[in-house]
Design a protein around this motif. Structure first.
Motif, short mmCIF file in Angstrom:
data_model
loop_
_atom_site.label_atom_id
_atom_site.label_comp_id
_atom_site.label_asym_id
_atom_site.label_seq_id
_atom_site.Cartn_x
_atom_site.Cartn_y
_atom_site.Cartn_z
N PRO A 1 0.85 -1.22 0.00
CA PRO A 1 0.00 0.00 0.00
C PRO A 1 0.88 1.25 0.00
O PRO A 1 1.90 1.29 0.69
N ILE A 2 0.47 2.28 -0.75
CA ILE A 2 1.38 3.41 -0.88
C ILE A 2 1.46 4.27 0.37
O ILE A 2 2.32 5.12 0.47
N LYS A 3 0.59 4.01 1.35
CA LYS A 3 0.77 4.76 2.61
C LYS A 3 2.05 4.32 3.33
O LYS A 3 2.52 5.01 4.22
N LYS A 4 2.61 3.17 2.93
CA LYS A 4 3.88 2.74 3.53
C LYS A 4 5.07 3.37 2.84
O LYS A 4 6.22 3.17 3.26
N TYR A 5 4.86 4.10 1.74
CA TYR A 5 5.97 4.65 0.97
C TYR A 5 6.53 5.90 1.65
O TYR A 5 5.83 6.62 2.35
N SER A 6 7.80 6.17 1.36
CA SER A 6 8.37 7.46 1.75
C SER A 6 7.93 8.48 0.71
O SER A 6 7.41 8.13 -0.35
N ALA A 7 8.16 9.77 1.01
CA ALA A 7 7.73 10.83 0.08
C ALA A 7 8.41 10.66 -1.28
O ALA A 7 7.78 10.81 -2.32
N GLY A 8 9.69 10.29 -1.25
CA GLY A 8 10.42 10.12 -2.50
C GLY A 8 9.87 8.96 -3.33
O GLY A 8 9.74 9.06 -4.55
N MET A 9 9.54 7.86 -2.64
CA MET A 9 8.99 6.69 -3.35
C MET A 9 7.65 7.04 -3.97
O MET A 9 7.34 6.64 -5.10
N ARG A 10 6.87 7.79 -3.22
CA ARG A 10 5.56 8.18 -3.72
C ARG A 10 5.70 9.05 -4.97
O ARG A 10 4.96 8.88 -5.95
N ALA A 11 6.66 9.95 -4.94
CA ALA A 11 6.88 10.83 -6.09
C ALA A 11 7.30 10.02 -7.30
O ALA A 11 6.85 10.27 -8.42
N ARG A 12 8.15 9.01 -7.07
CA ARG A 12 8.60 8.18 -8.19
C ARG A 12 7.44 7.42 -8.81
O ARG A 12 7.28 7.37 -10.03
N LEU A 13 6.58 6.85 -7.95
CA LEU A 13 5.42 6.12 -8.45
C LEU A 13 4.49 7.07 -9.21
O LEU A 13 4.03 6.76 -10.31
N ALA A 14 4.24 8.24 -8.61
CA ALA A 14 3.31 9.20 -9.21
C ALA A 14 3.79 9.58 -10.60
O ALA A 14 3.01 9.59 -11.56
N PHE A 15 5.08 9.87 -10.70
CA PHE A 15 5.59 10.29 -12.01
C PHE A 15 5.49 9.15 -13.02
O PHE A 15 5.07 9.33 -14.16
#
Lengths: 218, 266
Positions: free
Chosen positions: A119-133
């Motif tokens: 689940p993406i709530k476990k991601y760090s901010a950087g990981m989330r940004a990478r996924l989003a992009f």
């Protein structure tokens, strides 16, 4: 092309109604890259969200003659309790794309490995940004709406994003909002300045910067 | 103006809407039921457990008020009818907040979120009703319904009522948080009045007049007439129920339109 006609946006606050955008007009042609400068709280993100259709204007019309992206910022547009892959599937379904063709690209580009199945709530901010992009590059649009993309990940990933967006998709339209003049100078053909709810358009970027600098100095 | 401004055709809009509702359905199923143990089968299992529990309680308490109706069939028809309007409303109140981040995508609108949640609840409640009926038939605790079409019609009217009420209260709850807080006690109080635990015929005349103002009572009555045939004397006015349903649906759409202009994604 995209055309904004007399767009007004008012928000209801406890202190009464507040006009954030006041009769805004803007035209963006196919392939054109427009930067919108404004200070924090000037209403840049609101303008981008109205263009994308995520929010509706209080009055005025928006014509969308091309496929517009959602506002590519590194916050919203994803569901925290879903995994990276499930978010990709959801977005592909909404935009009518086949997710099976996209998984390999997202895996490769986001470099998230096994985390794509978390689940993406476990991601760090950087990981989330990478996924989003990565997800936003897996849907094809004619025009990208970009909200303060600058502060993404480390410099190597930043470089990868620039290649993917500004080189591989150089034929597309882009609307960038930022408070960073350097970023807009690097990527845009035209610029506009958003101050106190009014949008001032300039044909030459330098004129826009001059105007923006003066407005800050005031 | 020289440019062509293409408005999305109705057919294309409809296809987009179906696509979005489909995507939201998948998302709801995954976030609500997950992929662990029986996964999305909980969709039916959850309402089935309720109905089974209530059936068991009523059997132990012998709670058909001295009538000679079979308790299992009585509880099954009653509780299945309650679930379809109670659960739909339960899922549409405060439905927007957890989905706010998805509204960055312009084709995802408030109505799609409501529609996907309402569909899911109706399918769950309906499937559990069918499965339990077949199960009780299989073990011969109930006899086959007298008039299946009437049962289906009654249930469909109840489902429409549930959808209309859910749309209306769901939209209202976006304007005021009080709605969600009030719904819990109200749904509790409505349960004994909804016709699930009695037949209108058993009540004194004055109480009958009052209780028949509640639209869902008419649905339960016709559903039970379909189930038990002439063994019951049902009171219903499907015209009245249809008008109530229609009003709820129209007001619901109007309210939804109004709030969808106000929703601001994060």
């Amino acid at each position: 092309m995209i055309k904004l006609e007399n767009i007004v946006k008012k928000y209801h606050t406890r202190a009464g109604s507040r006009t954030v955008l006041d009769h805004i007009n803007l035209e963006v042609k196919r392939g054109e890259k427009v930067g919108i400068l404004g200070r924090n709280g000037a209403g840049k993100s609101t303008l981008i969200r109205l263009m994308s259709g995520a929010e509706l204007p209080t009055s005025g019309h928006i014509y969308r003659g091309m496929r517009l992206s959602w506002p590519l910022a590194f916050g919203g547009a994803f569901q925290g309790s879903l995994t990276g892959i499930d978010n990709l599937k959801f977005i592909c379904r909404v935009y009518g794309a086949d997710y099976r063709d996209k998984i390999a690209f997202v895996e490769e580009f986001s470099e998230l490995g096994q985390y794509l199945r978390e689940p993406i709530k476990k991601y760090s901010a950087g990981m989330r940004a990478r996924l989003a992009f990565a997800i936003s590059m897996s849907i094809e649009f004619d025009c990208f709406l970009i909200d303060e993309i600058v502060a993404v990940g480390d410099s190597r990933f930043h470089e990868k994003c620039n290649i993917e967006l500004f080189e591989k998709r150089r034929d597309r339209s882009m609307i960038l909002v930022s408070h960073d003049p350097g970023y807009i100078r690097e990527h845009c053909d035209h610029a506009a300045v958003l101050i106190a709810g009014k949008l001032y358009s300039f044909d030459h970027i330098d004129e826009a910067f001059e105007f923006y600098d003066k407005s800050i100095a005031l | 103006m020289s440019i062509m401004i293409k408005r999305a055709s109705l057919g294309r809009s409809f296809r987009i809407q179906l696509r979005v509702i489909g995507a939201l359905l998948m998302r709801e199923i995954i976030t609500r039921y997950g992929r662990h143990n029986i996964g999305f089968l909980w969709l039916f299992a959850e309402p089935m457990m309720f109905t089974l529990g209530v059936t068991a309680l009523w059997m132990m308490a012998d709670a058909t008020h001295g009538s000679n109706l079979p308790i299992t069939a009585f509880a099954l028809t009653g509780y299945s009818s309650v679930l379809v309007w109670r659960n739909t409303v339960g899922r549409t109140t405060a439905a927007i907040m957890p989905n706010l981040s998805l509204m960055y995508h312009r084709n995802v609108r408030v109505i799609d979120i409501f529609a996907s949640r309402i569909i899911l609840e109706i399918v769950g409640a309906g499937a559990s009703f069918v499965i339990l009926t077949l199960f009780f038939l299989g073990i011969e605790w109930i006899i086959p319904p007298h008039d299946i079409l009437k049962v289906i019609f009654g249930w469909a009217m109840l489902a429409w009522f549930g959808a209309g009420l859910a749309l209306f209260l769901g939209a209202l709850s976006e304007r005021s948080e009080v709605i969600e807080k009030l719904w819990h006690p109200i749904s509790y109080l409505l349960f004994p009045l909804s016709g699930a635990a009695f037949m209108v015929e058993w009540l004194p005349q004055q109480a009958q007049n009052v209780v028949l103002y509640l639209p869902m009572v008419h649905g339960v009555e016709i559903l039970r007439e379909g189930f038990f045939g002439s063994a019951v004397h049902a009171h219903y006015d499907m015209g009245y129920m249809a008008v109530c349903n229609l009003c709820l649906t129209l007001f619901g759409f109007a309210m939804e339109r109004d709030i969808s202009r106000r929703v601001e994604p994060e």
